[in-house]
Enzyme design. Structure first.
Site, PDB file in Angstrom:
ATOM      1  N   CYS A   1       6.898   0.854  -2.345  1.00 25.38           N
ATOM      2  CA  CYS A   1       8.109   1.383  -2.951  1.00 25.38           C
ATOM      3  C   CYS A   1       7.810   2.626  -3.764  1.00 25.38           C
ATOM      4  O   CYS A   1       6.685   3.095  -3.851  1.00 25.38           O
ATOM      5  CB  CYS A   1       8.739   0.323  -3.862  1.00 25.38           C
ATOM      6  SG  CYS A   1       8.915  -1.289  -3.076  1.00 25.38           S
TER       7      CYS A   1
ATOM      8  N   LEU B   1      10.778  -0.260   0.114  1.00 26.09           N
ATOM      9  CA  LEU B   1      10.333  -0.420   1.497  1.00 26.09           C
ATOM     10  C   LEU B   1      10.079  -1.905   1.678  1.00 26.09           C
ATOM     11  O   LEU B   1       9.132  -2.466   1.119  1.00 26.09           O
ATOM     12  CB  LEU B   1       9.054   0.383   1.762  1.00 26.09           C
ATOM     13  CG  LEU B   1       8.428   0.223   3.149  1.00 26.09           C
ATOM     14  CD1 LEU B   1       9.367   0.719   4.237  1.00 26.09           C
ATOM     15  CD2 LEU B   1       7.093   0.965   3.226  1.00 26.09           C
TER      16      LEU B   1
ATOM     17  N   ILE C   1       8.782  -5.233   2.812  1.00 26.89           N
ATOM     18  CA  ILE C   1       7.600  -5.715   3.524  1.00 26.89           C
ATOM     19  C   ILE C   1       7.546  -7.240   3.502  1.00 26.89           C
ATOM     20  O   ILE C   1       7.331  -7.897   4.518  1.00 26.89           O
ATOM     21  CB  ILE C   1       6.305  -5.147   2.892  1.00 26.89           C
ATOM     22  CG1 ILE C   1       6.324  -3.614   2.902  1.00 26.89           C
ATOM     23  CG2 ILE C   1       5.080  -5.687   3.613  1.00 26.89           C
ATOM     24  CD1 ILE C   1       6.276  -2.992   4.268  1.00 26.89           C
TER      25      ILE C   1
ATOM     26  N   ASN D   1       5.774  -1.263  -7.672  1.00 27.37           N
ATOM     27  CA  ASN D   1       5.374  -0.623  -6.429  1.00 27.37           C
ATOM     28  C   ASN D   1       4.046  -1.213  -6.007  1.00 27.37           C
ATOM     29  O   ASN D   1       3.039  -1.009  -6.688  1.00 27.37           O
ATOM     30  CB  ASN D   1       5.244   0.895  -6.627  1.00 27.37           C
ATOM     31  CG  ASN D   1       4.554   1.585  -5.456  1.00 27.37           C
ATOM     32  OD1 ASN D   1       4.630   1.126  -4.328  1.00 27.37           O
ATOM     33  ND2 ASN D   1       3.882   2.688  -5.735  1.00 27.37           N
TER      34      ASN D   1
ATOM     35  N   ASP E   1       6.685 -11.268  -3.816  1.00 27.03           N
ATOM     36  CA  ASP E   1       5.552 -11.269  -4.736  1.00 27.03           C
ATOM     37  C   ASP E   1       5.959 -10.751  -6.115  1.00 27.03           C
ATOM     38  O   ASP E   1       5.347 -11.104  -7.121  1.00 27.03           O
ATOM     39  CB  ASP E   1       4.378 -10.465  -4.171  1.00 27.03           C
ATOM     40  CG  ASP E   1       4.749  -9.044  -3.785  1.00 27.03           C
ATOM     41  OD1 ASP E   1       5.947  -8.708  -3.770  1.00 27.03           O
ATOM     42  OD2 ASP E   1       3.832  -8.249  -3.480  1.00 27.03           O
TER      43      ASP E   1
ATOM     44  N   SER F   1      -6.402   0.415   6.823  1.00 21.70           N
ATOM     45  CA  SER F   1      -7.308   1.547   7.035  1.00 21.70           C
ATOM     46  C   SER F   1      -8.716   1.156   6.583  1.00 21.70           C
ATOM     47  O   SER F   1      -8.893   0.166   5.868  1.00 21.70           O
ATOM     48  CB  SER F   1      -6.831   2.786   6.258  1.00 21.70           C
ATOM     49  OG  SER F   1      -7.288   2.755   4.923  1.00 21.70           O
ATOM     50  N   GLY F   2      -9.685   1.952   6.975  1.00 27.17           N
ATOM     51  CA  GLY F   2     -11.078   1.685   6.607  1.00 27.17           C
ATOM     52  C   GLY F   2     -11.532   2.408   5.362  1.00 27.17           C
ATOM     53  O   GLY F   2     -12.732   2.424   5.063  1.00 27.17           O
TER      54      GLY F   2
END
Length: 662
Positions: free
Chosen positions: A2, A54, A56, A79, A104, A383-384
């Site tokens: 967010c 956003l 999720i 956020n 959450d 992502s790594g």
């Protein structure tokens, strides 16, 4: 994921007009949260919160924010993600807590009510930036996650303190006056990014990772500027303490057990980040870090993982074939995008609006385009990022390990070595290097200013100076009075490899790597998660011996051993390439006219920030092939492009300021 905003007014401030700006501030962050928005205001207390969502986890209205706690004492704008919220929820339910929805955020509020803010944060495994208003004590608490994955900017204006996920929201506050910070410009030109110590605007600062800032409206009477307000920050989690304690208490295990322990930790970290009520995928470069993450994802998934990669026409920079090989072996659902100079030219005008501050990590271009590619099919990506910082993957880490005896030797010997390397550097023209029959990774190692930085490394007096020299884009002084101050936050850990890694984690990671990932992904409404930066993995990494990080001339030894369990050796044993783009060649070719216009001497003199003659000499030197100055030139171009955007936005008025492309 967010976007959050907030305003706290000084007592007796002119009330409703400024608080009403919360709507405009929040609307500037629509790209971070395209699914819903919300605001909350208490005019008597002089406080307002905003939120862009956003969705999720818990896609229903029960997850909307700003959110009020069950007792009504706390209100939060949040956020981020708390990955272990389900186990925490079960624990709270066992204590008699009831929940309305499944988010959450509601769990975090319940923890804060029961255990207090610091304990709630310490028990949370996640990434977040938080604005929390205590209605009982009339205290505003601002908090940020351990590693600094989620951003939080704070500004002190004439009448208020305001906060937001991005500067574009702060710029919408009527009382905010944007004024360029010359110290920040100097730091940016030196390294291409801005640390948490500096913001491009005066009287704005970034809340440091792992910290809390608490204050009341009355406190603002004494805390008159951003520097004074920042003194109220304190740590709820300290990377410095983790590093020191880890070095003092190494993990008592042999190689096999250490590899198994890391494998188990990463399995948990990846599994936790695969929880979502929306489609999920992964950024796959084909390197060690992202290949490890996707291998662990696929091992825990019942269907092919969605993977996304980007490729270039120039083979020196192209890892797309490596990524495709990993995807084939693991059986992922793979999507590849080929990047051309035309794609780069098209996205460059948007960069200042996406990043808000000048930002010159050239991999920002493929990261932004890769985010757009992934967002067509998924809402969350893993992502790594973090593998190099945790496990010693950068060339500077290999150098400090390889040259430790020389770097730790007496000053005269190091200075002699510095002179020899400096003489070699002056004799290596770029066009001569191009003609030599060298492997790509070796060619890139000696190109441009890198060998000059090696000379400076040898000449450094201590770990701080050595590190700063390796991180500098160039020894060129491009401002009339260029002074870069050192924050002095990094501890000394008594070996150079650890000293370099802790400085990377404190500065480069949150200031460059995570800024790049957050802004690029959130500009497209995409959430990016970094399992290697799980705090349990970070804490474990500091208990490892250096030989588990750099061994036999290779970095990330232990991570390679984990990956060996999932992929054949030929897909792993390759020189590190990184996520660079061929900016040096593009500046001489398809980007030449754009760059030449921004670097014109009359324009530079009119702006007055840079030394026009030195910039021009740098530009001509690059075009001639004598030196590859692509990195300092890209920093100048990003600064120039940012300045041009600011001028255009000022002319177009407040409604047009800082809006990123959708």
């Amino acid at each position: 994921m967010c976007g959050i905003t907030g305003i706290l007014q000084m007592p007796r401030a002119s009330g409703s007009a400024d608080l009403a700006a919360i709507g405009q501030m929040t609307s500037r962050l629509r790209h971070r949260g395209p699914d819903a928005d919300g605001t909350w205001c208490d005019r008597d207390a002089g406080i307002a919160f905003g939120h862009r969502r956003l969705s999720i986890v818990d896609l229903t209205d029960a997850g909307r924010q700003p959110m009020l706690s069950k007792s009504g004492r706390f209100i939060i704008t949040f956020n981020g993600e708390i990955y272990n919220y389900l186990s925490l929820r079960q624990e709270l339910q066992g204590l008699g807590q009831n929940f309305i929805g499944g988010s959450d955020t509601e769990v975090l509020l319940a923890m804060i009510e029961r255990w207090g803010l610091e304990t709630a944060l310490s028990r949370s495994n996640g990434m977040f930036a938080i604005g929390l208003w205590d209605r009982q004590n009339r205290i505003l608490h601002l908090a940020r996650d351990r590693m600094g994955k989620k951003p939080l900017y704070i500004a002190r204006t004439r009448s208020s303190a305001v906060f937001a996920s991005e500067l574009k929201a702060i710029a919408a506050f009527p009382d905010f006056v944007p004024e360029i910070n010359a110290c920040a410009v100097a730091e940016f030109l030196a390294q291409g990014w801005l640390s948490d110590e500096h913001c491009i605007w005066r009287n704005v600062f970034k809340l440091p990772p792992g910290s809390i800032l608490s204050f009341s409206a009355g406190d603002l009477l004494a805390l008159r500027d951003a520097a004074e307000l920042r003194t109220r920050t304190y740590s709820w989690w300290s990377l410095t303490d983790v590093a020191r304690n880890g070095r003092k208490n190494p993990a008592p295990a042999d190689d096999r057990e250490l590899v198994s322990n890391l494998d188990n930790l990463l399995q948990k970290a990846v599994g936790d980040r695969m929880v979502a009520d929306v489609p999920i995928g992964l950024f796959l470069s084909g390197g060690i870090d992202s290949s490890t993450v996707v291998a662990l994802m696929q091992s825990q998934s019942t269907r092919p993982v969605r993977t996304f990669t980007i490729g270039f026409g120039e083979p020196t920079f192209d890892e797309a074939a490596n990524a495709a090989g990993v995807a084939r072996h693991l059986g992922t659902d793979h999507t590849e995008l080929r990047l051309t100079p035309a794609d780069a030219r098209a996205v460059i005008p948007e960069l200042p609006c996406v990043w808000d501050e000048p930002f010159a990590d050239e991999s920002q271009i493929p990261t932004l385009l890769l985010s757009r590619l992934a967002r067509r099919d998924v809402t969350v990506v893993l992502s790594g990022d973090g593998g190099d910082e945790c496990f010693g993957g950068y060339s500077r880490h290999l150098l400090t390990a390889r040259l430790a005896s020389l770097l730790n030797s007496n000053g005269p010997l190091r200075r002699t070595a510095a002179m020899g390397v400096g003489l070699l550097a002056r004799g290596l023209r770029e066009d001569i290097i191009d003609a030599l029959p060298l492997p790509n990774h070796l060619r890139r190692m000696i190109q441009g200013d890198r060998i000059n930085r090696l000379a400076q490394l040898f000449g450094g007096n201590d770990a701080d100076e050595m590190y700063r020299q390796t991180m500098r884009f160039s020894q060129l002084q491009l401002t009339p009075e260029q002074t870069v101050t050192d924050s002095g936050k990094a501890p000394l850990l008594n070996d150079l490899l650890s000293d370099f890694i802790v400085r990377d984690m404190i500065g480069y990671l949150p200031g460059d790597i995570l800024v790049k990932l957050d802004r690029a992904s959130m500009a497209t409404g995409l959430e990016a998660r970094c399992p290697i930066l799980d705090h349990r993995v970070v804490e474990f990494s500091w208990r490892l011996p250096n030989t588990a990080k750099v061994r036999h001339g290779q970095g990330k030894w232990i991570l390679r051993q984990v990956l060996n369990r999932y992929l054949p050796h030929h897909l792993i044993d390759r020189p590190k390439q990184g996520f660079d783009v061929p900016i040096g060649a593009w500046l001489k070719g398809p980007l030449h006219s754009w760059a030449a216009d921004l670097l014109s001497e009359p324009r530079l003199r009119r702006q007055g920030l840079l030394d026009a003659r030195r910039v021009q000499n740098c530009w001509l030197d690059h075009l001639s092939g004598r030196r590859d100055h692509s990195r300092p030139l890209w920093a100048v171009l990003m600064l120039q492009s940012w300045l041009e955007t600011m001028v255009e936005q000022k002319a177009s008025g407040p409604a047009g300021m800082f809006e990123p492309a959708q």
